[in-house]
Every structure is written in C-alpha cells, then in structure tokens.
Design an enzyme around this catalytic site. Structure first.
Site, PDB file in Angstrom:
ATOM      1  N   HIS A 189       0.840  -1.205   0.000  1.00 57.68           N
ATOM      2  CA  HIS A 189       0.000   0.000   0.000  1.00 57.68           C
ATOM      3  C   HIS A 189       0.870   1.249   0.000  1.00 57.68           C
ATOM      4  O   HIS A 189       1.735   1.398   0.849  1.00 57.68           O
ATOM      5  CB  HIS A 189      -0.902   0.016   1.240  1.00 57.68           C
ATOM      6  CG  HIS A 189      -2.060  -0.921   1.133  1.00 57.68           C
ATOM      7  ND1 HIS A 189      -3.254  -0.702   1.763  1.00 57.68           N
ATOM      8  CD2 HIS A 189      -2.207  -2.083   0.451  1.00 57.68           C
ATOM      9  CE1 HIS A 189      -4.087  -1.687   1.468  1.00 57.68           C
ATOM     10  NE2 HIS A 189      -3.470  -2.548   0.693  1.00 57.68           N
ATOM     11  N   TYR A 216      -9.420   5.397   7.328  1.00 53.16           N
ATOM     12  CA  TYR A 216      -9.609   5.744   8.736  1.00 53.16           C
ATOM     13  C   TYR A 216     -10.656   6.852   8.764  1.00 53.16           C
ATOM     14  O   TYR A 216     -10.447   7.910   8.153  1.00 53.16           O
ATOM     15  CB  TYR A 216      -8.309   6.278   9.341  1.00 53.16           C
ATOM     16  CG  TYR A 216      -7.225   5.234   9.556  1.00 53.16           C
ATOM     17  CD1 TYR A 216      -6.403   4.828   8.505  1.00 53.16           C
ATOM     18  CD2 TYR A 216      -7.009   4.677  10.811  1.00 53.16           C
ATOM     19  CE1 TYR A 216      -5.399   3.882   8.703  1.00 53.16           C
ATOM     20  CE2 TYR A 216      -6.002   3.728  11.024  1.00 53.16           C
ATOM     21  CZ  TYR A 216      -5.205   3.341   9.967  1.00 53.16           C
ATOM     22  OH  TYR A 216      -4.224   2.408  10.163  1.00 53.16           O
ATOM     23  N   PRO A 247      -4.243   0.339  18.636  1.00 51.83           N
ATOM     24  CA  PRO A 247      -3.926  -0.116  17.271  1.00 51.83           C
ATOM     25  C   PRO A 247      -4.091   0.942  16.170  1.00 51.83           C
ATOM     26  O   PRO A 247      -3.749   0.664  15.009  1.00 51.83           O
ATOM     27  CB  PRO A 247      -4.901  -1.281  17.043  1.00 51.83           C
ATOM     28  CG  PRO A 247      -5.972  -1.129  18.058  1.00 51.83           C
ATOM     29  CD  PRO A 247      -5.404  -0.368  19.203  1.00 51.83           C
ATOM     30  N   LYS A 261       1.094  -0.057  14.950  1.00 52.75           N
ATOM     31  CA  LYS A 261       2.512  -0.155  15.345  1.00 52.75           C
ATOM     32  C   LYS A 261       2.864  -1.378  16.188  1.00 52.75           C
ATOM     33  O   LYS A 261       4.048  -1.710  16.301  1.00 52.75           O
ATOM     34  CB  LYS A 261       2.907   1.099  16.157  1.00 52.75           C
ATOM     35  CG  LYS A 261       2.991   2.354  15.344  1.00 52.75           C
ATOM     36  CD  LYS A 261       4.258   2.375  14.506  1.00 52.75           C
ATOM     37  CE  LYS A 261       4.183   3.359  13.359  1.00 52.75           C
ATOM     38  NZ  LYS A 261       4.093   2.778  12.034  1.00 52.75           N
ATOM     39  N   TYR A 310       3.825   6.595   9.953  1.00 57.41           N
ATOM     40  CA  TYR A 310       3.011   5.432   9.590  1.00 57.41           C
ATOM     41  C   TYR A 310       3.856   4.365   8.873  1.00 57.41           C
ATOM     42  O   TYR A 310       3.754   3.179   9.194  1.00 57.41           O
ATOM     43  CB  TYR A 310       1.827   5.863   8.709  1.00 57.41           C
ATOM     44  CG  TYR A 310       0.746   4.815   8.628  1.00 57.41           C
ATOM     45  CD1 TYR A 310      -0.345   4.855   9.494  1.00 57.41           C
ATOM     46  CD2 TYR A 310       0.808   3.769   7.704  1.00 57.41           C
ATOM     47  CE1 TYR A 310      -1.345   3.883   9.444  1.00 57.41           C
ATOM     48  CE2 TYR A 310      -0.176   2.799   7.641  1.00 57.41           C
ATOM     49  CZ  TYR A 310      -1.242   2.865   8.515  1.00 57.41           C
ATOM     50  OH  TYR A 310      -2.227   1.896   8.465  1.00 57.41           O
TER      51      TYR A 310
HETATM   52  P1  FAD Z   1       1.718 -11.870  21.364  1.00 52.43           P
HETATM   53  O1  FAD Z   1       1.389 -11.907  19.903  1.00 52.43           O
HETATM   54  O2  FAD Z   1       0.671 -11.499  22.327  1.00 52.43           O
HETATM   55  O3  FAD Z   1       2.397 -13.251  21.754  1.00 52.43           O
HETATM   56  C1  FAD Z   1       2.583 -13.672  23.082  1.00 52.43           C
HETATM   57  C2  FAD Z   1       2.462 -15.180  23.147  1.00 52.43           C
HETATM   58  O4  FAD Z   1       2.787 -15.629  24.459  1.00 52.43           O
HETATM   59  C3  FAD Z   1       1.051 -15.661  22.862  1.00 52.43           C
HETATM   60  O5  FAD Z   1       1.070 -16.622  21.841  1.00 52.43           O
HETATM   61  C4  FAD Z   1       0.570 -16.202  24.189  1.00 52.43           C
HETATM   62  O6  FAD Z   1      -0.331 -17.298  24.033  1.00 52.43           O
HETATM   63  C5  FAD Z   1       1.890 -16.636  24.823  1.00 52.43           C
HETATM   64  N1  FAD Z   1       1.882 -16.721  26.293  1.00 52.43           N
HETATM   65  C6  FAD Z   1       1.326 -15.863  27.178  1.00 52.43           C
HETATM   66  N2  FAD Z   1       1.546 -16.259  28.430  1.00 52.43           N
HETATM   67  C7  FAD Z   1       2.260 -17.397  28.343  1.00 52.43           C
HETATM   68  C8  FAD Z   1       2.786 -18.307  29.318  1.00 52.43           C
HETATM   69  N3  FAD Z   1       2.615 -18.115  30.640  1.00 52.43           N
HETATM   70  N4  FAD Z   1       3.465 -19.394  28.887  1.00 52.43           N
HETATM   71  C9  FAD Z   1       3.657 -19.608  27.556  1.00 52.43           C
HETATM   72  N5  FAD Z   1       3.165 -18.791  26.607  1.00 52.43           N
HETATM   73  C10 FAD Z   1       2.491 -17.697  26.992  1.00 52.43           C
HETATM   74  N6  FAD Z   1       0.090  -4.333  15.485  1.00 52.43           N
HETATM   75  C11 FAD Z   1       0.576  -3.845  14.325  1.00 52.43           C
HETATM   76  O7  FAD Z   1       1.801  -3.713  14.180  1.00 52.43           O
HETATM   77  N7  FAD Z   1      -0.214  -3.512  13.275  1.00 52.43           N
HETATM   78  C12 FAD Z   1      -1.563  -3.636  13.351  1.00 52.43           C
HETATM   79  O8  FAD Z   1      -2.241  -3.386  12.354  1.00 52.43           O
HETATM   80  C13 FAD Z   1      -2.133  -4.124  14.583  1.00 52.43           C
HETATM   81  N8  FAD Z   1      -3.451  -4.314  14.697  1.00 52.43           N
HETATM   82  C14 FAD Z   1      -3.944  -4.947  15.825  1.00 52.43           C
HETATM   83  C15 FAD Z   1      -5.287  -5.205  15.872  1.00 52.43           C
HETATM   84  C16 FAD Z   1      -5.801  -5.871  16.970  1.00 52.43           C
HETATM   85  C17 FAD Z   1      -7.284  -6.150  16.998  1.00 52.43           C
HETATM   86  C18 FAD Z   1      -4.942  -6.307  18.038  1.00 52.43           C
HETATM   87  C19 FAD Z   1      -5.479  -7.081  19.233  1.00 52.43           C
HETATM   88  C20 FAD Z   1      -3.601  -6.039  17.991  1.00 52.43           C
HETATM   89  C21 FAD Z   1      -3.083  -5.356  16.888  1.00 52.43           C
HETATM   90  N9  FAD Z   1      -1.743  -5.079  16.799  1.00 52.43           N
HETATM   91  C22 FAD Z   1      -1.252  -4.497  15.653  1.00 52.43           C
HETATM   92  C23 FAD Z   1      -0.838  -5.437  17.888  1.00 52.43           C
HETATM   93  C24 FAD Z   1      -0.118  -6.756  17.654  1.00 52.43           C
HETATM   94  O9  FAD Z   1      -1.049  -7.782  17.414  1.00 52.43           O
HETATM   95  C25 FAD Z   1       0.739  -7.097  18.898  1.00 52.43           C
HETATM   96  O10 FAD Z   1       1.541  -5.977  19.184  1.00 52.43           O
HETATM   97  C26 FAD Z   1       1.615  -8.331  18.661  1.00 52.43           C
HETATM   98  O11 FAD Z   1       0.824  -9.501  18.768  1.00 52.43           O
HETATM   99  C27 FAD Z   1       2.766  -8.417  19.670  1.00 52.43           C
HETATM  100  O12 FAD Z   1       3.470  -9.615  19.493  1.00 52.43           O
HETATM  101  P2  FAD Z   1       4.139 -10.364  20.723  1.00 52.43           P
HETATM  102  O13 FAD Z   1       4.825 -11.555  20.138  1.00 52.43           O
HETATM  103  O14 FAD Z   1       4.889  -9.403  21.539  1.00 52.43           O
HETATM  104  O15 FAD Z   1       2.924 -10.815  21.648  1.00 52.43           O
HETATM  105  C1  PHB Z   2      -5.800  -4.387  10.588  1.00 54.62           C
HETATM  106  O1  PHB Z   2      -5.819  -4.624   9.356  1.00 54.62           O
HETATM  107  O2  PHB Z   2      -6.106  -5.249  11.422  1.00 54.62           O
HETATM  108  C2  PHB Z   2      -5.423  -3.040  11.059  1.00 54.62           C
HETATM  109  C3  PHB Z   2      -5.005  -2.091  10.149  1.00 54.62           C
HETATM  110  C4  PHB Z   2      -4.642  -0.825  10.589  1.00 54.62           C
HETATM  111  C5  PHB Z   2      -4.704  -0.528  11.936  1.00 54.62           C
HETATM  112  C6  PHB Z   2      -5.103  -1.492  12.850  1.00 54.62           C
HETATM  113  C7  PHB Z   2      -5.468  -2.752  12.419  1.00 54.62           C
HETATM  114  O3  PHB Z   2      -4.358   0.714  12.350  1.00 54.62           O
END
Ligand code: FAD
Ligand code: PHB
Length: 397
Positions: free
Chosen positions: A77, A206, A298, A302, A390
C-alpha cells in the site's frame, strides 16, 4: 517418556511474532533456543490480529529468509485515506516519504511462516505448554518452569526472553520496585470483524464520524477487516450482523465513494485500547520484548512492528554476547528499544486522539479534531509527519 529438564542457550516464553522471530534469528547465527507456548499451534496460527507491516519489518523478514510468501501474497500500500465531514484526504506515502510503503499481511500469516521455518530447521517449539514461573535471572542460571498438561518441566538456560505478551508471566515476575509503569486507558474499544467480502477500497480508510471511529482494512482481495469504535465493555451479543453493517455504512461511506461490500461475518471481537510502557525492559538475564513490555492502541498500526524492532536488537545483542562475551549491547538493549517505543507511543496516541469520539458532549474537542484533519488535508508538512511515522521511522531514529 519426555525428559523433565531441557537445556538450551536462550529460553523463550511465548510463540507470538516476538518469540518466534527471536528463535529464528538466533538459530541463523548458531544460538540455540527453546520456545514454550501456552496455546496450541492451531490457535496461534489462526489468531486474527495485526495486519500492517512497516517497510523495515518486511525487509527484516526478507533478510531473515522468511519473506517469500509475504512478497507473493502481501498487499503493498502506497497510501491511506482519512475520511471526515463527508470528505476524503489521501496520504500519499510514495510522494511524501522516499518511495516507502507498508504491506498488508496478517500477523497470523507471519506466525505461520515463522513456525514452518523453525520446525523445518529442527527448532523446538513446545505448544500447549504454559510457563508457570521464571527464576534465577538475577544470577547466571535462569530457569523456566512449564507445564505441558501431564507433567511439570524445566528449561535451564543462559538468558530468558519474555515474549509472552501483555498478559504473560514474565513482566510480573520482575522484582517489585524494578519497573516503572506508564499507562493510559481509553474510554472506548474496537469492535472488529472479518468479512467474506472484497474490500470496497484498495487502501485503508480511517474515518472520524459523529457516531465514532471506523476503519476499513483487509486481509486479501476477498476478505475485508473492519473496525468500529464501541464501549470498552461492549456486549457483542447486542451487535447483530445487520447492526454492524449499518454502523459501518454510516461511518465509512461518503456520497461519492463506492458502497461498502457486505459479506458473511467470519469473526467478531472486542479489543480494548491501552497505551502502556514498562521500563526498563529487563532485569538481569530476563529480557522483555514486544507486548510483554509495551502496548499501543492499534490506530497507528505499530504493535507488531515494535515487537519486531525489539527482537532485531535483542537477537543482535545476544549473538554478540555469545560471539565475544561482551555484554555492552545487552546493557544497552532497553534504552535503545525505548527510544523507538516512545515515538511509536506518541504517534499511536496522536492517531487515536485525532480519530475517536472521546466525550459526546465536547463540541470544542470535535471542532478541534475537524480543524486538525482539515489542516492535514491541506498541508504537505502535516501529511509528511503522518506518513513518515506510519511507514515507520528509521530503525535508529
Ligand atoms: P503476542 O502476539 O501477544 O504473543 C505472546 C504469546 O505468548 C502468545 O502466543 C501467548 O499465548 C503466549 N503466552 C502468554 N503467556 C504465556 C505463558 N505463561 N506461557 C507460555 N506462553 C504464553 N500491530 C501492528 O503492528 N499492526 C496492526 O495493524 C495491529 N493491529 C492490531 C489489531 C488488533 C485487533 C490487536 C489485538 C492487535 C493489533 N496489533 C497491531 C498489535 C499486535 O497484534 C501485537 O503488538 C503483537 O501480537 C505483539 O506480538 P508479541 O509476540 O509481543 O505478543
Ligand atoms: C488491521 O488490518 O487489522 C489493522 C489495520 C490498521 C490498523 C489497525 C489494524 O491501524
């Protein structure tokens, strides 16, 4: 009969993007790791979350040898749209930043690619294994205790990476008084759906509307991802499919643009909005990365990108320690991450403040938001500031 004690160099809690990428990058440099994940492989591979990858996240995944499917299937994009007061302003990344772009590719697809790569290389990921405690990280013999459902097992390692997300056990295991917490909660959440419908716009939209924020995103040319601002304690039971589509039509459409395509709703969820930072991202030989250390709302897309940026630094610092027994990069890890984390916090807070309805009665705030959007629509300088944040600030910014 499984062995009760596993020995490795780096014990990793959590198989989200952070934990899996760390394991992959370490393995490429000859450093061994074991990942424990409380959920099943299927669960983590199907969990719908982030969708927007910054240019440098894509480049890193490419350099790490796991970018092939992302390059094939990811949607590049070159801009986003802001919709307000019946108008649409386009932020043109290609023109405003030196030819940069973002790629829409689901986080669960990144997770699938990483799991496949680790398992193909003989890596160890223990699924359905909940870490119950992390110990000994203030000395030089840390351990992770986990339960695989049938027995309690232990990982002995040199370092622990706490990649277990916001609700994990790593951050709460750090001694009282070590961490300083900075936090903000917002008086709203996002109701998100995944719909079997072609996106009605090629670019993300947005929207700020009197009823609240809405976002149109996508996962593929056949699947639309949509969000609506809702109450933090929203009862999904009160949102029939028809009510969701009505709200989306009202908030996202303008008179000139195409109508939103409807389709079967494949998934519905409510996501709370929070800004959170724990400092420092470390105690002794326990290092926090990704959502375990910080959460952004979100709106700035980021979260996953920050997790990837943390891991890039942590992997380099650990590899450097094993290669030369020099701890300086590990000592610098938290400060180096936090500089970037706070810039992403600022941008995510700003996008959130710009586009959500905070207080139904504040006519002043509404006018201020509309004035800011009008300013952005007419100012190349304002558009450049939005665009460069962004697409992602340089890794050393
Ligand atoms: P997580 O993905 O949360 O991974 C942590 C893992 O640890 C999980 O699999 C969990 O099951 C495991 N765990 C937890 N506790 C334990 C334990 N005690 N023992 C063993 N395992 C455990 N980010 C973006 O960059 N762009 C976006 O567009 C965006 N949109 C989002 C939209 C939504 C709806 C949501 C909810 C989040 C969004 N995010 C976005 C944020 C992004 O999803 C998170 O920042 C990302 O998942 C972080 O990765 P992580 O590996 O740090 O944590
Ligand atoms: C998504 O596609 O899930 C998404 C895109 C942009 C955002 C947050 C989530 O800012």
């Amino acid at each position: 009969m499984a062995q009760a004690v596993l020995r490795t160099q780096v014990g990793i809690v959590g198989a989200g993007p952070a934990g899996l990428l760390l394991s992959h990058l370490l393995a490429r440099e000859g450093v061994a790791s074991v990942v424990v994940e409380s959920r099943s492989r299927r669960h983590v591979e199907e969990r719908i979350r982030a969708g927007v990858l910054e240019q440098q996240t894509v480049d890193l995944l490419d350099e790490a040898g796991i970018g092939a499917r992302l390059r094939r299937e990811g949607l590049v994009h070159h801009g986003i749209k802001l919709r307000f007061s019946g108008r649409t302003a386009r932020i043109d990344f290609a023109a405003l930043t030196p030819g940069r772009a973002v790629t829409v590719y689901g986080q669960h697809e990144v997770v699938k690619d990483l799991i496949a790569a680790r398992l193909a290389a003989g890596g160890t990921i223990v699924f359905d294994a909940e870490a119950t405690s992390v110990h000994g990280f203030d000395g030089d013999a840390p351990t992770i205790t986990f339960s695989d459902g049938t027995q309690t097992r232990r990982i002995e390692c040199d370092f622990i990476a706490g990649c277990d997300g916001f609700h994990g056990i790593s951050r709460p295991s750090i001694d009282a008084g070590v961490l300083r917490i900075y936090e903000r909660t917002y008086p709203f959440a996002w109701l998100g759906i995944l719909a079997q419908a072609p996106p009605s716009s090629e670019e993300l939209i947005y929207a700020l509307h009197d009823d609240g924020f809405a976002l149109l995103s996508m996962r593929s040319p056949q699947i639309t991802r949509l969000y609506l601002q809702c109450a933090p304690d929203e009862d999904l039971g009160k949102w029939s499919d028809a009510r969701i589509w009505d709200a989306l039509h009202t908030r996202l459409e303008d008179t000139s643009g195409p109508r939103l395509n409807e389709g079967a709703i494949l998934q519905k969820s409510v996501t709370p909005m929070r800004s959170f930072v724990a400092e420092p991202m470390r105690q002794g030989r326990l290092f926090l990365a990704g959502d375990a250390a910080h959460i952004v709302p979100p709106t700035g897309a980021k979260g996953m990108n920050l997790a990837v940026a943390d891991i890039r630094l942590l992997a380099c610092a650990l590899v450097h320690w094993y290669a030369s027994n020099d701890a300086s990069a590990l000592e610098n890890y938290s400060d180096a991450c936090l500089r970037r984390v706070w810039k992403a916090q600022r941008f995510s807070w700003w996008m959130t403040s710009l586009l959500h309805r905070f207080d139904a009665d504040s006519a002043f705030d509404r006018r201020r938001q509309l004035a800011e959007l009008d300013y952005i629509a007419g100012s190349r300088a304002a558009q450049t500031a939005l665009a460069e944040n962004y697409v992602g600030l340089p890794l050393d910014a």
